[in-house]
Design an enzyme around this catalytic site. Sequence first.
Site, PDB file in Angstrom:
ATOM      1  N   ASP A   6       0.794  -1.377   0.187  1.00 38.71           N
ATOM      2  CA  ASP A   6       0.091  -0.149   0.052  1.00 38.71           C
ATOM      3  C   ASP A   6       0.857   1.327  -0.153  1.00 38.71           C
ATOM      4  O   ASP A   6       1.909   1.116   0.550  1.00 38.71           O
ATOM      5  CB  ASP A   6      -0.925   0.053   1.362  1.00 38.71           C
ATOM      6  N   GLU A  33       1.121  -0.494  -5.330  1.00 40.73           N
ATOM      7  CA  GLU A  33       0.309   0.611  -5.350  1.00 40.73           C
ATOM      8  C   GLU A  33       1.006   1.931  -5.536  1.00 40.73           C
ATOM      9  O   GLU A  33       1.344   2.479  -4.439  1.00 40.73           O
ATOM     10  CB  GLU A  33      -0.787   0.598  -4.199  1.00 40.73           C
TER      11      GLU A  33
END
Length: 646
Positions: free
Chosen positions: A313, A364
């Site tokens: 993330d 990401e």
Amino acid sequence: MSSQDSAATPFPLPLNHEFLQKLAGADLVRPDHLLGAHPVTEGGVAGVRFAVWAPQAQGIHVVGDFNGWQESHPLDRLDLGYWGTFVPGAQAGQLYKFRIQGADGRTVDRIDPFARAFEEPPATASIIWTDDYRWQDAEWMAQRSARRDGPVSIYEVHVGSWRLDDQGRPLGYRELAHQLADYVEQMGFTHVELMGAMAHPFYGSWGYQVTGYYAPAARHGTPEDFKYLVDYLHGRGIGVLLDWVPGHFPTDDHALARYDGAPLYEYADPRKGFHFDWNTYIFDYGRNEVVMFLIGSALRWLQDFHLDGLRVDAVASMLYLDFSRTEWVPNIHGGRENLEAIAFLRRLNEVVHQMAPGCMMVAEESTAFPGVTHPVPQGLGFDYKWAMGWMNDSLAYLGTDPLFRRYEHHKITFFNVYRSTEHFVLAISHDEVVHGKKPLVLKAPGDWEQQRANLRAFYGYMWTTPGKKLLFMGQEFAHSQEWNHDVALPWEKAAWPDHAGMAELVRELNRLYSERRDWYADDVEPAGQEWLNGDDAENSVFVYRRLDQQSGQSCVVVLNMTPVYRQNYHLPVPQAGQYRYLLNTDEGRFGGWSHEVGDPRAWEEPLLGQPARMSLNLPPLSALVLELAEAAPAQEPQQQGQEVQD
């Protein structure tokens, strides 16, 4: 690597200077084998050895069920900022915390950063835990490298809200295993990506404010229950990815924040160490112990829980010192890149690929940072990167009134300019359907019929565009309400014809994607997608070819992105002959209008650089996919129809 990786190394590792030095020197990639709570026998007495890193603490006691939560077991100060003790009689299943007198003079009961299990929130105690699960997925584990390089269609699932039980409670991991496997197998997805599966106290964070980096969320069961979930999915042929959050952590006083009374896991300077947007701390990637803590966490999930990959993330927030801030500290060269975070990510990916072969690391990452999926040391070493640029452009196009799409034509064609620079995942994630952004079907203009037709065409475009796929739960059946983590998906609506038709389309797309090499084999090769007509902005029509160079398998994709039924539309194709339809998103079974599309027969007559052409009727807001069924033996006469300018 570390000597702990030898099969002959004892577990847990001896709490001696050799291994403490390895950890302090960033040479112990499984620090949880040394620190934390480990049931052992010392001098013939069974108990638990506790160890923790807290160099600035003034004193530490371990308190728990075994001593009535009293300060009867102080930890000894060891070398290099570590503390440890042995508590006879302590045993697996008991609760505990470290009572730390910090450098600031406060005494706070804190979690064990390496705890393998936690109480269910709002309780926060760590649990002494021993791993005891017999895996049944040896065949899957031996073959997952090949699966990583094949078709990858990921179903993103928030564990707590995908489906609730009859009492309105989130499913446990074992219940989820069976229901999710049935559904994912039926829909044809190859992998699931789990949100909210790491231990986190605030449910509303969706699992992005993690406190337990080595433990699954206790709301849904024990670590063994979580292993059952992964094991069962593997047994059904489904890979499992985890949302993993190494970029920041919450300010909860019982957890990692100022762990020993001063900055420890976080940068001391708030200009580097605090996310004001998220109210979270940023890990100090310049400290060896922090780097090992995070790498150990990754390996814990990949090795011990048999996960097939991590979606990392907020990588952009790690890479740049000025990310979402006006006041920031340049690096030693005066630049904005966080050199320590870059070094961490490279080391992370190197270690994972060596010690968990076959696993995929997915970034990401939303910027143009070069080489995210290039090998270390030139690149960061990830296997895939979310195609955030593709997502932004594609959704902007989807939301544009068809009357004006002619002016946004480039938003569809531009991805092919740079798609071969990285290995991409085309991700339509939870972030795109929350905070007022609307679910996908409502992003499209027009009435309900047109919105669904827009989404069908969009899915046809997405699945035939080079790159792995990811779709957030509910979007596969055109969920028409903004996702709410407190309620389950509206499964009763999924059975309604309008929604069931969309699910049938996604099922068919996944089937074709898994069966056809031309849809996935050459994703990053320039020849994998070829524009046959990418310039018909006036009609908002796109024609392209997908090709697998190894097998020679290919298909032609035609998108009509306006609500206009275009009769006798001429399109260029690479070969004359009789074609057949592989997909028509306008079919009635998908909820479409079933317009007449015509006989897909191509004849030899050059058009836009191709040697042949065909004339089709293009349904409004549709995607057609065709393949050559039988090559033409000789040139056929030209037909009449709508001309496209050569």
